[in-house]
Motif scaffolding. Sequence first.
Motif, short mmCIF file in Angstrom:
data_model
loop_
_atom_site.label_atom_id
_atom_site.label_comp_id
_atom_site.label_asym_id
_atom_site.label_seq_id
_atom_site.Cartn_x
_atom_site.Cartn_y
_atom_site.Cartn_z
N PRO A 199 27.66 -6.42 45.62
CA PRO A 199 26.68 -6.98 45.69
C PRO A 199 25.52 -6.20 46.87
O PRO A 199 26.82 -6.34 47.50
N GLY A 200 24.46 -6.22 47.25
CA GLY A 200 23.05 -5.88 47.49
C GLY A 200 23.47 -5.57 49.13
O GLY A 200 23.75 -7.93 49.06
N SER A 201 23.54 -5.29 49.92
CA SER A 201 23.43 -6.26 51.33
C SER A 201 23.03 -5.05 52.37
O SER A 201 22.86 -4.47 52.44
N ASP A 202 22.17 -5.65 53.59
CA ASP A 202 21.61 -4.84 54.73
C ASP A 202 20.54 -3.14 54.63
O ASP A 202 21.12 -2.37 54.33
N PRO A 260 23.39 -7.92 41.37
CA PRO A 260 22.81 -8.34 41.95
C PRO A 260 22.38 -8.06 43.44
O PRO A 260 22.97 -7.09 44.44
N ASP A 261 21.04 -8.75 44.07
CA ASP A 261 20.94 -7.96 45.12
C ASP A 261 21.49 -8.75 46.63
O ASP A 261 21.67 -7.41 47.36
N THR A 262 21.85 -9.97 46.72
CA THR A 262 23.00 -10.35 47.94
C THR A 262 24.30 -10.92 47.04
O THR A 262 23.96 -11.26 45.97
N PRO A 263 25.59 -11.11 48.08
CA PRO A 263 26.23 -12.13 47.74
C PRO A 263 26.11 -13.59 46.81
O PRO A 263 26.63 -13.89 45.97
N THR A 264 24.94 -13.96 47.07
CA THR A 264 24.68 -14.65 46.06
C THR A 264 24.16 -15.11 45.23
O THR A 264 24.45 -16.42 44.61
N GLN A 265 23.25 -14.44 45.18
CA GLN A 265 22.89 -13.95 43.31
C GLN A 265 24.27 -13.25 42.69
O GLN A 265 24.85 -14.16 41.63
N MET A 266 25.53 -12.96 43.26
CA MET A 266 26.78 -13.11 42.77
C MET A 266 27.25 -14.00 42.16
O MET A 266 27.88 -14.08 41.74
#
Length: 418
Positions: A203-206, A362-368
């Motif tokens: 997932p996306g981060s930073d 997914p843009d964030t770990p939460t979305q994943m």
Amino acid sequence: MRNRDVLVTGSGIAGTTLAHLLCRYGFRPTVVERSPGPRTGGHAIDIRGTAREVIGHLGLVPQVRAALLAARGMAFIDERGHRQASFDPDVFGPSGGPAAEWTLLRTDLATILYEATKDEVEFVFDDAITEVTQDADGVTVAFEKGQSRRFDLVVGADGVHSDLRRMTFGPEERYVHDLDSYLCLYSVSSAMEHDWQLMYTMPGSDGRPGRTAGMRPLPGTDRALAAFFFRGRGFSYDRRDVEAQKQMVVRTFQDAGWVVPRVLPQIWDSPDFYFDRVEQVQMDTWSSDRVALVGDAAYCASPMSGIGTSLALVGAYVLAGELAKADGDHRIALPAYEAGMRAFVDRAQVFARTSGDGGLMPDTPTQMWLRNLSIRAMRFLPRRLVGRGLEKVADTVSLADHAAPSADRALTARRNAR
């Protein structure tokens, strides 16, 4: 029958299917293809909904079934290869959702269609159109290598970057819309001990966008199809610079886990490397007098939509059927083709824009985490709710509404055309 001589540009799925059907209905199609032979390469494709009926109409169900990829389903895994969420085709019903039952390599489908068509249709390889001039009686077409020829109608099936669309409708920038994502595929040496398609998501981060690496077994071999999906707004690359494309993929995934460090270096020697920007073609009309477009040239949903091959097959069927019903009168047939396909195209493109890449990148770990949770919950929901999206899109068109004349009439027209 009028307008029997038809030039089709592009020998892909849409072009070859259209030529096959036109020949069956009594037309004299010619297919021109820039590559020196039938096109190879490309990714795994799905045949969904009404498109399966087209394969049946072509009489090619046994050949297609024999070429289907072995994959019982799709599983999302972590960097250690541990399964986080999974689904199989039974969850989604006939159209199969992301894990369709009718999945095969694009090369294999293109080969099946070509082998069924080559003896009846003129194929001109290693050439391309350079100019198209219409008048009241037909179309004069100039070629890079061959002599200019005269046709009654010209149909562009030459993909997202269609030359015929540019010549007839204007610059590509008017119609091709960037969805800010990229797709890369190539086969690798990697024996898989199961028949599941595996997807490893980062997932996306930073500020870094989401990415996914996937592996699908290739039946009867010790090889697999590696896939890489990633976002990237404003990346600049040359469509003809393969080395630069490979470098982009390597840079994007060089820190990835799972099996990526083992399969990524194989990109440099890959004989079937495929890379593309995820784009969508949006047009208000797909015809201009005696010129028409079909497949990706007219209405690409996106390479990641899971519906592009179905659009190509159904679009070719509807266009050929309407031309046959109108006895070749393009003034009647082409508006009927557009009316018959518009709802399917609109639904497919909306689906691709809203559902095509959110689960893969997914843009964030939460979305994943939410994606994995929703996938695990699917098996407990009624099928009519789970498969409603893509299954409903894939069954938009009824072939009965666009059926060609009876077999006897088509056979008579075909004999008269010889």
